[in-house]
Design an enzyme around this catalytic site. Structure first.
Site, mmCIF file in Angstrom:
data_model
loop_
_atom_site.group_PDB
_atom_site.id
_atom_site.type_symbol
_atom_site.label_atom_id
_atom_site.label_comp_id
_atom_site.label_asym_id
_atom_site.label_seq_id
_atom_site.Cartn_x
_atom_site.Cartn_y
_atom_site.Cartn_z
ATOM 1 N N LYS A 1 81.722 -51.111 -27.828
ATOM 2 C CA LYS A 1 81.388 -50.295 -28.990
ATOM 3 C C LYS A 1 82.172 -50.787 -30.190
ATOM 4 O O LYS A 1 83.381 -50.691 -30.227
ATOM 5 C CB LYS A 1 81.670 -48.824 -28.715
ATOM 6 C CG LYS A 1 80.750 -47.963 -29.499
ATOM 7 C CD LYS A 1 80.696 -46.561 -29.007
ATOM 8 C CE LYS A 1 79.463 -45.882 -29.557
ATOM 9 N NZ LYS A 1 79.496 -44.450 -29.401
ATOM 10 N N GLU B 1 72.705 -39.281 -24.884
ATOM 11 C CA GLU B 1 72.070 -38.523 -23.804
ATOM 12 C C GLU B 1 72.460 -37.048 -23.815
ATOM 13 O O GLU B 1 71.941 -36.242 -23.055
ATOM 14 C CB GLU B 1 72.451 -39.131 -22.446
ATOM 15 C CG GLU B 1 71.780 -40.460 -22.125
ATOM 16 C CD GLU B 1 72.556 -41.677 -22.629
ATOM 17 O OE1 GLU B 1 73.384 -41.511 -23.551
ATOM 18 O OE2 GLU B 1 72.311 -42.783 -22.105
ATOM 19 N N THR C 1 69.058 -45.760 -26.818
ATOM 20 C CA THR C 1 70.438 -46.164 -26.632
ATOM 21 C C THR C 1 70.458 -47.425 -25.779
ATOM 22 O O THR C 1 69.626 -47.569 -24.882
ATOM 23 C CB THR C 1 71.269 -45.028 -25.983
ATOM 24 O OG1 THR C 1 72.603 -45.459 -25.837
ATOM 25 C CG2 THR C 1 70.714 -44.566 -24.663
ATOM 26 N N TRP D 1 76.722 -49.897 -30.380
ATOM 27 C CA TRP D 1 76.796 -50.587 -29.099
ATOM 28 C C TRP D 1 76.488 -52.072 -29.210
ATOM 29 O O TRP D 1 75.607 -52.472 -29.960
ATOM 30 C CB TRP D 1 75.791 -50.001 -28.114
ATOM 31 C CG TRP D 1 76.142 -48.660 -27.586
ATOM 32 C CD1 TRP D 1 75.388 -47.528 -27.689
ATOM 33 C CD2 TRP D 1 77.314 -48.298 -26.861
ATOM 34 N NE1 TRP D 1 76.034 -46.504 -27.082
ATOM 35 C CE2 TRP D 1 77.212 -46.932 -26.557
ATOM 36 C CE3 TRP D 1 78.453 -48.991 -26.440
ATOM 37 C CZ2 TRP D 1 78.189 -46.240 -25.853
ATOM 38 C CZ3 TRP D 1 79.436 -48.303 -25.739
ATOM 39 C CH2 TRP D 1 79.298 -46.947 -25.451
HETATM 40 P P1 AMP Z 1 76.465 -43.077 -27.964
HETATM 41 O O1 AMP Z 1 75.455 -42.781 -26.944
HETATM 42 O O2 AMP Z 1 76.162 -44.289 -28.774
HETATM 43 O O3 AMP Z 1 76.758 -41.893 -28.821
HETATM 44 O O4 AMP Z 1 77.821 -43.461 -27.234
HETATM 45 C C1 AMP Z 1 78.425 -42.600 -26.309
HETATM 46 C C2 AMP Z 1 79.670 -43.233 -25.771
HETATM 47 O O5 AMP Z 1 80.604 -43.494 -26.836
HETATM 48 C C3 AMP Z 1 80.449 -42.394 -24.798
HETATM 49 O O6 AMP Z 1 79.908 -42.449 -23.500
HETATM 50 C C4 AMP Z 1 81.840 -43.014 -24.894
HETATM 51 O O7 AMP Z 1 81.940 -44.198 -24.122
HETATM 52 C C5 AMP Z 1 81.927 -43.382 -26.359
HETATM 53 N N1 AMP Z 1 82.586 -42.306 -27.117
HETATM 54 C C6 AMP Z 1 82.008 -41.325 -27.845
HETATM 55 N N2 AMP Z 1 82.942 -40.539 -28.414
HETATM 56 C C7 AMP Z 1 84.141 -41.013 -28.035
HETATM 57 C C8 AMP Z 1 85.500 -40.622 -28.268
HETATM 58 N N3 AMP Z 1 85.817 -39.598 -29.047
HETATM 59 N N4 AMP Z 1 86.469 -41.358 -27.673
HETATM 60 C C9 AMP Z 1 86.178 -42.418 -26.893
HETATM 61 N N5 AMP Z 1 84.924 -42.833 -26.637
HETATM 62 C C10 AMP Z 1 83.919 -42.145 -27.192
#
Ligand code: AMP
Length: 546
Positions: free
Chosen positions: A443, A331, A186, A448
């Site tokens: 995002k 994570e 990540t 990312w």
């Molecule tokens: P990842 O590790 O790429 O899955 O990204 C995780 C991050 O995505 C989280 O810490 C949030 O900042 C964002 N995220 C994931 N799901 C949501 C959601 N339903 N609403 C808003 N942000 C989200």
């Protein structure tokens, strides 16, 4: 006194053997890279996973050696999920949307020994193979007769030739359930990408939890379409939960556009789908003007980014599909919360229900949540007080791969928590809502973009004194990056020149949508750029691409 129950390690090989034994005739359907539809059963997955395990043994791979994939959602990828982890190796799913230099960096960091790739990604492999110093075996996920003669990749073998003649009988090794099973990188807020290293135990517990009725509610009566990629946190764990429950799996392959997704849903009787908002936006944009309806789809899990209210409305009012809003992280394997209503909410008026549905939802048993202020004090669960969201649980990282980054913080009682970088409220019913993000990342379409990378490239330009990258709301991609730039005295640079400077230095989709020239960038007491202030300054800014 210890309990007197059998002590059997929770291993991923048990999931596929269970699927074979108890719902072996359940279907797995994939759109292949070649464009045709491939269909077989859970027993076929089990049989071919055993062949993969044999093939890996044949390469003399050691216990816990890393086997990488660069692949779409499809049946061969699924076989690698079980064959690699089940035989005691670590499945490393790489995101093909990254810049080739980042892919090479990640493969070297993980010390991948084998890299299996879909033919779509042959040009990436041709660009990176000479830089991947640890990879000894390159496997093209295709039939033997589809292998290109002049690929330029040394000892390239076809997946089918490699595993196809192996014995279908295999005795899965039994080992400690805390053994690493898979890994996913990540983009960190600082420095290089970091990998979450999942274990057989964490993956199996997550598979159980994900299937619960108030979580993803996965059963043998479902046909599930995971549009969320298998290279992104194991497709939210759906392949494992499907093996556990006997759900039919439907893989879209490279077809993530509205038309392809719609056709898969209708042709395969999909009841349940999962993906990021951008994918569903493309699906709805395709369906509406064509006057299309769903005949089987009942529910869709939307997560990865905040789900817009209009999307929840459209699915419910126009298509009679329930949206389940979910929050998670790489994570966290990734599920943390899911938004399902409680009994008492079912009689609430539509607007009140909508307010709840927009929240990211309630914690899943196994994930503990709390919100804290800057001093580390826990904030009340009143739906108003907000704070940094901390989590802990058996499928939350304790550390990153190779011990990098020190991810945990201790609270006043000495208990360790993982700070998510999200800012949230929690209400009296336990519904968590993300209100902001304290981490410095953007995002876009569920992927990312590191603001630091964008800033580093800008300041490498001789005319740029300072650069700050922020995300701006975008109707399709949720967020897009822009870069605010302070020019060096007497230097000259245009927006177009700076955007051209990004070409080739980062993946195309990570290049900012715009450059905004400013006199100064607001700084805090420690000299850190104050992005919150900058966002405030640019609050009336409109993206040219929106
Ligand atoms: P990842 O590790 O790429 O899955 O990204 C995780 C991050 O995505 C989280 O810490 C949030 O900042 C964002 N995220 C994931 N799901 C949501 C959601 N339903 N609403 C808003 N942000 C989200």
């Amino acid at each position: 006194m210890l309990g007197l129950m059998q002590d059997q390690p929770l291993l991923i090989s048990n999931l596929i053997e269970f699927a074979d034994k108890h719902h072996g005739d359940g279907e797995v359907v994939s759109r292949r890279v070649e464009g045709d539809i491939h269909r077989y059963t859970w027993s076929d997955v089990a049989r071919r996973s055993r062949q993969v395990a044999h093939a890996l043994d044949g390469l003399n791979l050691g216990f816990s050696d890393r086997v990488a994939t660069l692949a779409w959602n499809g049946y061969r990828h699924l076989e690698l999920y079980f064959g690699v982890s089940g035989s005691g190796r670590v499945l490393h799913t790489i995101n093909p949307r990254l810049h080739p230099d980042q892919i090479a960096w990640i493969a070297n960091h993980a010390e991948d020994q084998v890299l299996c790739f879909d033919m779509t990604f042959l040009p990436i492999i041709q660009a990176v193979h000479s830089k991947c110093s640890t990879v000894k075996h390159w496997v093209a996920m295709c039939d033997a007769d589809k292998l290109p003669a002049d690929s330029g990749i040394p000892n390239l073998i076809s997946y089918e030739a490699w595993m196809g003649q192996q014995s279908t009988a295999y005795t899965w090794p039994v080992f400690d359930e805390n053994t690493a099973s898979s890994m996913c990188y990540t983009s960190g807020t600082t420095g290089n990408p970091k990998a979450a290293l999942y274990s057989h135990r964490s993956t199996t517990l997550h598979a159980y939890a994900a299937a619960l009725p108030d979580v993803m509610c996965i059963s043998a009566r479902d046909a599930i379409l995971p549009v969320v990629p298998m290279f992104h946190v194991n497709a939210w764990g759906i392949p494992y939960s499907a093996a556990l429950t006997g759900a039919k799996l439907v893989f879209p392959g490279p077809g993530m556009d509205g038309k392809s997704v719609y056709e898969m849903i209708e042709n395969e009787g999909v009841t349940y789908a999962a993906g990021v908002p951008t994918v569903w936006q493309m699906l709805l944009t395709y369906m509406k003007p064509n006057g299309l309806k769903f005949s089987t789809l009942k529910r869709t899990v939307i997560g990865g980014s905040a789900c817009p209210p209009a999307m929840i409305d459209a699915f419910r009012d126009d298509y009679n599909v329930e949206v389940l809003h979910a929050w998670g992280m790489t994570e966290l394997s990734p599920l943390g919360t899911l938004c399902t209503l409680k009994n008492k909410h079912l009689t609430l008026p539509k607007e009140a229900q909508m307010k709840l549905r927009l929240k990211q939802g309630r914690a899943i048993y196994g994930v503990d949540l709390k919100i804290v202020n800057d001093a580390g004090d826990e904030q009340p669960h009143d739906g108003k007080a907000y704070g940094d969201l901390l989590v802990k649980g058996p499928w939350v990282v304790a550390n990153y791969y190779k011990g990098e980054g020190n991810p945990l913080v201790k609270d006043k009682d000495g208990v360790s928590w993982f700070p998510t970088g999200d800012v949230a409220t929690i209400d009296a019913d336990g519904f968590m809502q993300i209100t902001d993000r304290s981490k410095d990342v953007i995002k876009s379409g569920g992927e990312w973009i590191s603001s630091i990378d964008i800033e580093n490239i800008a300041v490498a330009h001789p005319a740029v004194a300072m650069a700050a990258c922020i995300g701006v709301a975008h109707p399709k991609w949720d967020e897009r990056p822009i870069v605010a730039v302070v020019k060096k005295p007497d230097a000259h640079i245009t927006r177009e020149e700076l955007l051209a400077f990004y070409e080739g230095k980062t993946a195309k989709w990570q290049i900012p949508d715009d450059v905004v020239f400013v006199d100064t960038i607001p700084l805090g007491a420690t000299g850190k750029m104050l992005k919150t202030k900058l966002r405030e300054q640019l609050k009336d800014y409109k993206l040219p691409t929106a």
